[in-house]
Motif scaffolding. Structure first.
Motif, PDB file in Angstrom:
ATOM      1  N   UNK A 140       6.850  20.876  -9.793  1.00 38.69           N
ATOM      2  CA  UNK A 140       6.910  22.149  -9.070  1.00 38.69           C
ATOM      3  C   UNK A 140       8.091  23.006  -9.520  1.00 38.69           C
ATOM      4  N   UNK A 141       9.287  22.410  -9.573  1.00 43.60           N
ATOM      5  CA  UNK A 141      10.480  23.172  -9.973  1.00 43.60           C
ATOM      6  C   UNK A 141      10.340  23.739 -11.375  1.00 43.60           C
ATOM      7  N   UNK A 142       9.771  22.945 -12.263  1.00 43.57           N
ATOM      8  CA  UNK A 142       9.603  23.409 -13.640  1.00 43.57           C
ATOM      9  C   UNK A 142       8.617  24.570 -13.694  1.00 43.57           C
ATOM     10  N   UNK A 143       7.501  24.473 -12.958  1.00 45.72           N
ATOM     11  CA  UNK A 143       6.527  25.560 -12.971  1.00 45.72           C
ATOM     12  C   UNK A 143       7.114  26.838 -12.373  1.00 45.72           C
ATOM     13  N   UNK A 144       7.981  26.697 -11.377  1.00 46.60           N
ATOM     14  CA  UNK A 144       8.604  27.861 -10.750  1.00 46.60           C
ATOM     15  C   UNK A 144       9.759  28.425 -11.574  1.00 46.60           C
ATOM     16  N   UNK A 145      10.150  27.723 -12.639  1.00 47.61           N
ATOM     17  CA  UNK A 145      11.203  28.224 -13.519  1.00 47.61           C
ATOM     18  C   UNK A 145      12.607  27.993 -13.022  1.00 47.61           C
ATOM     19  N   UNK A 146      12.788  27.124 -12.021  1.00 46.40           N
ATOM     20  CA  UNK A 146      14.132  26.878 -11.509  1.00 46.40           C
ATOM     21  C   UNK A 146      14.727  25.569 -12.033  1.00 46.40           C
ATOM     22  N   UNK A 147      13.941  24.817 -12.791  1.00 45.41           N
ATOM     23  CA  UNK A 147      14.451  23.654 -13.509  1.00 45.41           C
ATOM     24  C   UNK A 147      14.018  23.760 -14.961  1.00 45.41           C
ATOM     25  N   UNK A 148      14.996  23.823 -15.852  1.00 41.39           N
ATOM     26  CA  UNK A 148      14.734  23.924 -17.278  1.00 41.39           C
ATOM     27  C   UNK A 148      15.573  22.868 -17.986  1.00 41.39           C
ATOM     28  N   UNK A 149      14.914  22.010 -18.750  1.00 42.27           N
ATOM     29  CA  UNK A 149      15.611  20.928 -19.467  1.00 42.27           C
ATOM     30  C   UNK A 149      16.466  20.103 -18.513  1.00 42.27           C
ATOM     31  N   UNK A 150      15.917  19.801 -17.334  1.00 43.45           N
ATOM     32  CA  UNK A 150      16.559  18.965 -16.318  1.00 43.45           C
ATOM     33  C   UNK A 150      17.780  19.632 -15.676  1.00 43.45           C
ATOM     34  N   UNK A 151      17.961  20.918 -15.908  1.00 44.85           N
ATOM     35  CA  UNK A 151      19.054  21.662 -15.280  1.00 44.85           C
ATOM     36  C   UNK A 151      18.484  22.568 -14.194  1.00 44.85           C
ATOM     37  N   UNK A 152      19.031  22.461 -12.981  1.00 44.87           N
ATOM     38  CA  UNK A 152      18.518  23.213 -11.845  1.00 44.87           C
ATOM     39  C   UNK A 152      19.246  24.543 -11.663  1.00 44.87           C
ATOM     40  N   UNK A 153      18.510  25.517 -11.162  1.00 41.12           N
ATOM     41  CA  UNK A 153      19.099  26.756 -10.661  1.00 41.12           C
ATOM     42  C   UNK A 153      18.474  27.027  -9.301  1.00 41.12           C
ATOM     43  N   UNK A 154      18.972  28.044  -8.620  1.00 39.10           N
ATOM     44  CA  UNK A 154      18.440  28.349  -7.291  1.00 39.10           C
ATOM     45  C   UNK A 154      17.618  29.621  -7.354  1.00 39.10           C
TER      46      UNK A 154
END
Length: 222
Positions: A140-154
């Protein structure tokens, strides 16, 4: 410490009126932007995402809690994190009672990648009541673009559903999140808006007189 310039009441009133004129124009500009936002297209979420929360496992549709709109705050809390993000925590600290959003057919939820036991411990420690779900092991986070290469953003996403079909209609991050937190500011991000007659909304959006739906939070009923 710098102090404001000392002026007469007449000088203060003049400066204040000039500032108020600029603030009113900003409010009108924000209303126009919200009207455009209500006309934005949506992208259908076809993946069968799964979440863990208080009470077990849930689908994305379940997160709506039977309502038509869903606002999700993407909280930076990765698996094994030692402490929750201070900025995300400040955002959740400022959230009010969800009854007013619920009255506008809107549910608010928080999602993070950490396993649910880690989330539940922080939620209890901080005294938060907003539903907070784990997307651990899900994309889910990856599809929403808030996790990229295992790095999270808000960030914050808005969804609307037609029965079991879910569409993402809006997303913001960074300073776009800073001004949010009140029920009005959150509703302004949704396809249905505040659902009041003064709003410039697409045909078919339900509307009623301004203030007609306002209640004390314990007066909405079921």
């Amino acid at each position: 410490m710098r102090m404001p310039e000392a002026v007469t009441p007449a000088e203060w009133n003049k400066a204040h009126e000039e500032l108020m004129a600029k603030e009113k124009e900003l409010t009108r500009a924000q209303d126009r932007l919200a009207a455009e936002r209500r006309r934005q297209p949506g992208v259908r979420i076809d993946a069968e995402h799964g979440f863990t929360g208080e009470g077990g496992r849930f689908s994305l549709v379940d997160l709506f809690e039977g309502r038509r709109q869903l606002i999700v705050y993407h909280f930076m809390f990765a698996p094994g994190s030692k402490r929750p993000c201070s900025g995300c925590s400040m955002f959740v600290d400022n959230l009010g009672d969800p009854a007013h959003l619920n009255a506008r057919d809107t549910t608010l939820a928080v999602v993070s990648r950490a396993p649910y036991p880690e989330i539940a411990a922080v939620r209890e420690q901080r005294g938060w009541t907003v539903p907070w779900y784990s997307s651990f092991g899900d994309g889910f986070n990856e599809e929403m673009g808030v996790t990229v290469d295992d790095n999270d953003s808000f960030g914050l996403s808005v969804f609307i559903r037609d029965d079991t079909s879910v569409y993402r209609t809006y997303f913001t991050r960074g300073r776009g999140v800073e001004k949010l937190g009140t029920n009005w500011s959150l509703l302004d991000l949704t396809p249905l808006g505040r659902q009041e007659t003064w709003e410039d909304s697409p045909e078919g959006v339900p509307q009623e007189s301004p203030y007609a739906w306002w209640r004390l939070r314990d007066e909405y009923g079921d």
